[in-house]
Each structure stands twice: as C-alpha cells, then as structure tokens.
Design a protein around this motif. Structure first.
Motif, PDB file in Angstrom:
ATOM      1  N   PRO A 186       0.807  -1.253   0.207  1.00 39.01           N
ATOM      2  CA  PRO A 186      -0.189  -0.094   0.098  1.00 39.01           C
ATOM      3  C   PRO A 186       1.029   1.194   0.029  1.00 39.01           C
ATOM      4  N   THR A 214      -1.102   0.929  -9.611  1.00 38.87           N
ATOM      5  CA  THR A 214      -2.101   1.895  -9.813  1.00 38.87           C
ATOM      6  C   THR A 214      -1.295   3.294  -9.006  1.00 38.87           C
ATOM      7  N   GLY A 215      -1.184   4.147  -9.863  1.00 39.17           N
ATOM      8  CA  GLY A 215      -0.461   5.464  -9.402  1.00 39.17           C
ATOM      9  C   GLY A 215      -0.214   6.514 -10.552  1.00 39.17           C
ATOM     10  N   GLU A 254      -2.554   1.355 -14.249  1.00 38.86           N
ATOM     11  CA  GLU A 254      -3.558   2.259 -13.947  1.00 38.86           C
ATOM     12  C   GLU A 254      -3.049   3.621 -13.444  1.00 38.86           C
ATOM     13  N   PHE A 289     -11.990  -1.593 -17.033  1.00 39.26           N
ATOM     14  CA  PHE A 289     -11.524  -0.437 -16.487  1.00 39.26           C
ATOM     15  C   PHE A 289     -10.173   0.060 -16.721  1.00 39.26           C
ATOM     16  N   ASN A 340       8.657   2.972   1.544  1.00 37.60           N
ATOM     17  CA  ASN A 340       8.202   4.007   0.255  1.00 37.60           C
ATOM     18  C   ASN A 340       8.595   3.299  -1.275  1.00 37.60           C
ATOM     19  N   VAL A 367       9.302  -4.763  -7.754  1.00 40.36           N
ATOM     20  CA  VAL A 367       9.191  -4.723  -9.343  1.00 40.36           C
ATOM     21  C   VAL A 367      10.614  -5.390  -9.957  1.00 40.36           C
TER      22      VAL A 367
HETATM   23  P1  NDP Z   1       2.588   7.207  -6.924  1.00 39.14           P
HETATM   24  O1  NDP Z   1       2.754   6.870  -8.160  1.00 39.14           O
HETATM   25  O2  NDP Z   1       3.362   8.248  -6.339  1.00 39.14           O
HETATM   26  O3  NDP Z   1       2.648   5.857  -5.953  1.00 39.14           O
HETATM   27  C1  NDP Z   1       1.797   4.774  -6.275  1.00 39.14           C
HETATM   28  C2  NDP Z   1       2.202   3.590  -5.479  1.00 39.14           C
HETATM   29  O4  NDP Z   1       3.487   3.321  -6.074  1.00 39.14           O
HETATM   30  C3  NDP Z   1       2.531   3.917  -3.950  1.00 39.14           C
HETATM   31  O5  NDP Z   1       2.532   2.779  -3.152  1.00 39.14           O
HETATM   32  C4  NDP Z   1       4.126   4.555  -4.079  1.00 39.14           C
HETATM   33  O6  NDP Z   1       4.649   4.079  -2.927  1.00 39.14           O
HETATM   34  C5  NDP Z   1       4.506   3.514  -4.924  1.00 39.14           C
HETATM   35  N1  NDP Z   1       5.683   3.853  -5.802  1.00 39.14           N
HETATM   36  C6  NDP Z   1       6.280   5.038  -6.065  1.00 39.14           C
HETATM   37  N2  NDP Z   1       7.513   5.081  -6.720  1.00 39.14           N
HETATM   38  C7  NDP Z   1       7.816   3.744  -6.944  1.00 39.14           C
HETATM   39  C8  NDP Z   1       8.696   3.095  -7.637  1.00 39.14           C
HETATM   40  N3  NDP Z   1       9.641   3.551  -8.263  1.00 39.14           N
HETATM   41  N4  NDP Z   1       8.783   1.728  -7.799  1.00 39.14           N
HETATM   42  C9  NDP Z   1       7.621   1.036  -7.388  1.00 39.14           C
HETATM   43  N5  NDP Z   1       6.552   1.546  -6.627  1.00 39.14           N
HETATM   44  C10 NDP Z   1       6.578   3.085  -6.488  1.00 39.14           C
HETATM   45  O7  NDP Z   1       1.125   7.582  -6.977  1.00 39.14           O
HETATM   46  P2  NDP Z   1       0.157   8.363  -5.747  1.00 39.14           P
HETATM   47  O8  NDP Z   1       0.289   7.410  -4.548  1.00 39.14           O
HETATM   48  O9  NDP Z   1       0.683   9.662  -5.507  1.00 39.14           O
HETATM   49  O10 NDP Z   1      -1.276   8.173  -6.310  1.00 39.14           O
HETATM   50  C11 NDP Z   1      -1.660   9.239  -6.812  1.00 39.14           C
HETATM   51  C12 NDP Z   1      -1.742   8.788  -8.538  1.00 39.14           C
HETATM   52  O11 NDP Z   1      -2.532   7.628  -8.842  1.00 39.14           O
HETATM   53  C13 NDP Z   1      -2.314   9.894  -9.286  1.00 39.14           C
HETATM   54  O12 NDP Z   1      -1.491  10.265 -10.516  1.00 39.14           O
HETATM   55  C14 NDP Z   1      -3.662   9.101  -9.722  1.00 39.14           C
HETATM   56  O13 NDP Z   1      -4.079   9.627 -11.012  1.00 39.14           O
HETATM   57  C15 NDP Z   1      -3.098   7.873  -9.934  1.00 39.14           C
HETATM   58  N6  NDP Z   1      -4.280   6.994  -9.875  1.00 39.14           N
HETATM   59  C16 NDP Z   1      -4.609   6.084 -10.735  1.00 39.14           C
HETATM   60  C17 NDP Z   1      -5.958   5.401 -10.790  1.00 39.14           C
HETATM   61  C18 NDP Z   1      -6.278   4.660 -11.983  1.00 39.14           C
HETATM   62  O14 NDP Z   1      -7.212   3.619 -11.798  1.00 39.14           O
HETATM   63  N7  NDP Z   1      -5.889   5.011 -13.140  1.00 39.14           N
HETATM   64  C19 NDP Z   1      -6.642   5.408  -9.461  1.00 39.14           C
HETATM   65  C20 NDP Z   1      -6.156   6.000  -8.526  1.00 39.14           C
HETATM   66  C21 NDP Z   1      -4.952   7.005  -8.538  1.00 39.14           C
HETATM   67  P3  NDP Z   1       5.018   5.578  -1.741  1.00 39.14           P
HETATM   68  O15 NDP Z   1       3.621   6.032  -1.663  1.00 39.14           O
HETATM   69  O16 NDP Z   1       5.853   5.036  -1.010  1.00 39.14           O
HETATM   70  O17 NDP Z   1       5.859   6.259  -2.627  1.00 39.14           O
END
Ligand code: NDP
Length: 479
Positions: free
Chosen positions: A173, A224-225, A247, A449, A204, A213
């Motif tokens: 998470p 997702t991020g 995503e 989705f 983190n 990864v």
């Molecule tokens: P991030 O991309 O910063 O992080 C997402 C997850 O990835 C977190 O658990 C984060 O850990 C982890 N992470 C960060 N860097 C790495 C890496 N280099 N390798 C592997 N894992 C990594 O996104 P946010 O958490 O800031 O979420 C917001 C973003 O998510 C927005 O851009 C939003 O649009 C997108 N989003 C997309 C959705 C979709 O379905 N398309 C749905 C919901 C959100 P840590 O937090 O510890 O950095």
C-alpha cells in the motif's frame, strides 16, 4: 504511538533493517503511527513465504478459494465501522465517504472476485479430428502496488483477482495510507487465509516498491499510481518480460452541452470535481461548457461549490476533508499559484484553510474554480489531483471533442446532453477508457476499467482482471 508491522508468512514482522517511517493524520498534521521502511530483504522474506504457499493455494479448488475469500469479506463487514474510521483518519477523507464508498466497495471487490472466479470459463476450438482448448493457470507470485487516494478500495481491487486465480501476492500500500491494509491482514488471519498467500509490505516506493518490481520471482506487476511512476516501473519490468497492468493518471473532462438537464449536470459536476478532495483519478477536473449556457452553468456551479463544507473529516456535515500529505497540499497550492501566473481568474476558493480546533494544522484547501485559461497551459494539461477545476468554453461538437482529447491523458470523461445521437457520437470520438453519459462514477465491476494514452496499459475489472493474473496455454489434441 501505534506501530504497524509487515504481514509476512501469516505473521507480523518488523522490518529486517529496523528502519521506520512516520505516518501522519492529514486533518491534524500530526504524526500518530509509524510503519516499516521495508527494503529488498523484507521482499525476499515475503517471496520465500509466497513460494511455500503457492503449491497449496494454487492446488485448492476454486470453490475452496472462493469460500476463504468470502470469509474475509464477512470479517470486513464485522469491522466496517473501525475500517471506515481508520480510512478517514489515515487519508483525510470525510467519514461519510468512507462509509458509503471506500469500505463498501472494498468489501464488494472481495465478494465480486470470490464469486466471479466460479464462472470463469476457458475456450475450446474444434475442427475435424483436432480439439484445441485453453488453460488459464495462475502465474505464481505477483506484485500489487496501490496509491493513497482510495487506499483499501484500490488495494483490494488488485489483490482480489490475483488471489481468486490462485496466485500468491506481495502487496504494497502507499506509505501515506498504510492503516487499513494492516487491518485487512488481521482479518485475513481470522478468516483462515493460509500463511504466505498474501504478504503486505510497508515502505516507500523508491525502496520496497522498486525491490518488488525488480525481484525476478515476481512475474507480474499490477500498479495504480502516477504516470511518471508507471513509466519507471515499466522501464524496469518490461526488460524482464513481466506481465504489467498500469492504471495511471488522468486529466478528465466534464463536457456540458446546452441541451443537458442543467440542474443534474451542475450537481454531478460538483460531485465529480470535489469528491474525495478531487483526489480520485476519475474526477472531472476540466469542465468544458457550451458557449450559450456558460454563464448559466457557471453561476449555478459556483453557488453550489460555495455551499461545500470544508473541515474535520469526522464531522458529519463535512463535504471536503484534508489533502493526504503536506507535500501534496503544497503541490496543489503551487498549481493554484501557477494558474494565476498563467492568467487564470479564480472564481472561488484558491486558499488554504485552517479550521478552528483540532484541525487547525491540517492540510485543507478551499474548493477552487478557475476560468480564463487556454487548453495548452500547464494548469489544463497536468494532473493536479486536488480540489481544483478549470472552466473552458466551446462552441461546437468538434471543438468540445478537440478540447477533451487535447491532453496526453485518456482515463475518463463525462458528457451531459439529452440528445441521444450526439451522446453516442461524442462517446465514440473521445479517446478515453471510460465515458459516462449523464452520470459520473457509476461502476459495474464486470466492465473493463482503465485508460488510453498516458493513463495506462491494460484493463482491470471483470474477466479481464482474472485473465491478467493467469498464464494462458493452448492444448491441441489430435484424436
Ligand atoms: P505514486 O505513483 O506516487 O505511487 C503509487 C504507489 O507506487 C505507491 O504505493 C508508491 O509508494 C509506489 N511507488 C512510488 N514509486 C515507485 C517505484 N519507483 N517503484 C515501485 N513503486 C513505487 O502515486 P500516488 O500514490 O501519488 O497516487 C496518485 C496517483 O495515482 C495519481 O496520479 C492518480 O491519477 C493515480 N491513480 C490512478 C488510478 C487509475 O485507476 N488510473 C486510480 C487512483 C489513482 P509510496 O507512496 O511509498 O511512494
């Protein structure tokens, strides 16, 4: 202070290197728990546990796996109130939203995939003297990485199809919202999930996320991020030929035509812009309005936005809670500043909020509406992911489509018109993975989705998700 732990091999584990991170409550700005700052060593422990569990979990019948997953959903129902409270405390969202959206949907995710797996069929293709059939088998160990905006909702959305198809999971998470995933681990223990089937690692992204990864035994990554993080993950996972589901971000248009049901369009545009403080990837952050109704829409919209209550997520009347972190709060404020520098006019909001009492140091921002910016400026091109929307005019169907499609993103659009043929025409012309006509955020979990362009690769939901978490084999029999 609460101390969260990793969940590995069915037990709580401190991080191998004994390094920890602070976790804050967004509404107060105060640290209230700490969580493991896990590293590659913790990932290795989790992989070892998953390897031991895989022969047992993958050999179970789908009915047995389904029964255990439904038992987890049942435990979630019994812990509904405490899960909802934890989600609001950890994320900053109004408690009402946790109760009507996040936790019900997290439970539904588990129930949906626990039962969908009972209906997964495989194809066969017969011809004279030969029968081909398809086998979908679990991949093995898979990685699921989820963000902070809808913590348990998106965490379960990934792990449920992975578990249902017989995989063992290493899940991470967001470091900003670790609480409900930890509570979920406890519910899995109670429900009898065998040790090692699900392993949850905190920390983190740069450390533990990257280690997940890069681990050669984790053969698929569902992420997702943000789009930039997605790029980094793809660049590491693709050369290892891992299966990837990404995503990513969005910059979604809400398109308002003059012939819409104006009252409903205004109501839903407010919802689409500011639900969860605008921290939903599906939020409509660019509102495109047909010239002839621009003023009518604008007046009604601003009036409604001004009625939103900002403040303590635990107060029942709160509509807009706190942003998830100080750095995100600063980022959103910097975009409001940028919008001004780019020549935008702030029609309402635009400032940080310091509510009286326990939330005075929390990370709140007024719902902000900006007009007067062209489509090409950064404010209209980059994902802000906060309570900020822009308004733009259009004068023809073609212009609306061009503006809507005119960013690198393609996640979701919502369109407001009573004209049936126009609605279909626009839906077909939009380069978005999801198009809502006269509605927003209605989700049927059977539907595909995901986003087009820089909003992602692959689709989640329904049988697409189950297929993603399996290897496909063709067996050809001559008889
Ligand atoms: P991030 O991309 O910063 O992080 C997402 C997850 O990835 C977190 O658990 C984060 O850990 C982890 N992470 C960060 N860097 C790495 C890496 N280099 N390798 C592997 N894992 C990594 O996104 P946010 O958490 O800031 O979420 C917001 C973003 O998510 C927005 O851009 C939003 O649009 C997108 N989003 C997309 C959705 C979709 O379905 N398309 C749905 C919901 C959100 P840590 O937090 O510890 O950095």
């Amino acid at each position: 202070m609460k101390e969260l732990q990793n969940y590995i091999a069915g037990a709580w584990q401190s991080p191998v290197k004994n390094q920890w991170l602070d976790n804050s409550e967004p509404a107060t700005g105060k640290v209230y728990s700490r969580l493991p700052d896990s590293t590659a060593e913790d990932v290795q422990m989790a992989v070892d546990a998953a390897k031991k569990a895989f022969p047992i979990w993958s050999a179970m019948s789908v009915e047995e796996r389904s029964r255990i997953m439904l038992a987890i959903a049942q435990e979630m129902k019994l812990s509904f109130e405490s899960l909802a409270e934890a989600e609001s405390k950890d994320q900053g969202k109004p408690i009402h939203l946790s109760k009507v959206m996040d936790i019900p949907r997290a439970i539904q995710n588990i129930e949906f995939f626990a039962t969908e797996i009972l209906h997964m069929a495989s194809e066969s293709h017969g011809t004279k003297g030969v029968l081909n059939y398809t086998v979908h088998s679990p991949i093995g160990i898979v990685g699921c990485i989820s963000p902070w905006n809808l913590p348990l909702y998106l965490f379960t959305w990934k792990i449920a199809p992975a578990l249902a198809t017989g995989n063992c999971v290493i899940a991470k998470p967001s470091e900003l919202t670790p609480l409900t995933a930890t509570m979920f681990a406890e519910l899995c223990m109670k429900a009898g999930l065998p040790p090692g089937v699900l392993n949850i690692l905190h920390g983190n992204g740069k450390n533990v996320g990257t280690a997940i990864v890069e681990h050669p035994d984790i053969r698929a990554i569902s992420f997702t991020g943000g789009t930039v993080t997605g790029e980094q993950i793809a660049s590491k996972a693709a050369p290892m030929f891992k299966k990837l589901s990404l995503e990513l971000g969005g910059k979604n248009p809400s398109i308002i035509f003059a012939d819409c049901d104006m009252q409903e369009a205004v109501q839903q545009a407010v919802r689409s812009a500011f639900t969860n403080q605008g921290e939903i990837c599906l939020c409509g952050s660019r509102i495109l309005i047909e010239d002839s109704v621009y003023e009518v829409f604008c007046d009604a919209f601003i009036q409604k936005v001004k009625q939103l209550n900002i403040g303590d997520p635990f107060e029942n009347g709160t509509n807009v809670g706190a942003l998830v972190s100080k750095s995100h709060w600063e980022k959103v404020l910097s975009y409001i500043q940028l919008a001004k520098e780019e020549g935008g006019t702030i029609l309402c909001g635009g400032s940080p909020v310091h509510p009286q009492g326990r939330c005075q140091d929390g990370w709140f921002i007024e719902p902000t509406v900006i007009e007067g910016l062209g489509n090409d400026c950064r404010t209209n091109q980059e994902e802000i992911f906060g309570p900020v929307v822009t308004l733009q005019r259009f004068s023809s169907e073609e212009e609306a489509i061009a503006l809507a499609n005119g960013t690198k993103y393609g996640l979701a659009a919502n369109v407001w018109t009573q004209h049936l043929a126009k609605a279909h025409r626009i839906a077909h012309a939009l380069d978005f993975g999801i198009v809502w006509i006269n509605c927003w955020l209605i989700r049927d979990l059977r539907t595909p989705f995901g986003g087009m362009k820089d909003s992602g690769v692959g689709r989640e939901g329904g049988f697409e998700a189950l297929r993603f978490f399996t290897e496909t084999k063709n067996v050809c029999v001559k008889f």
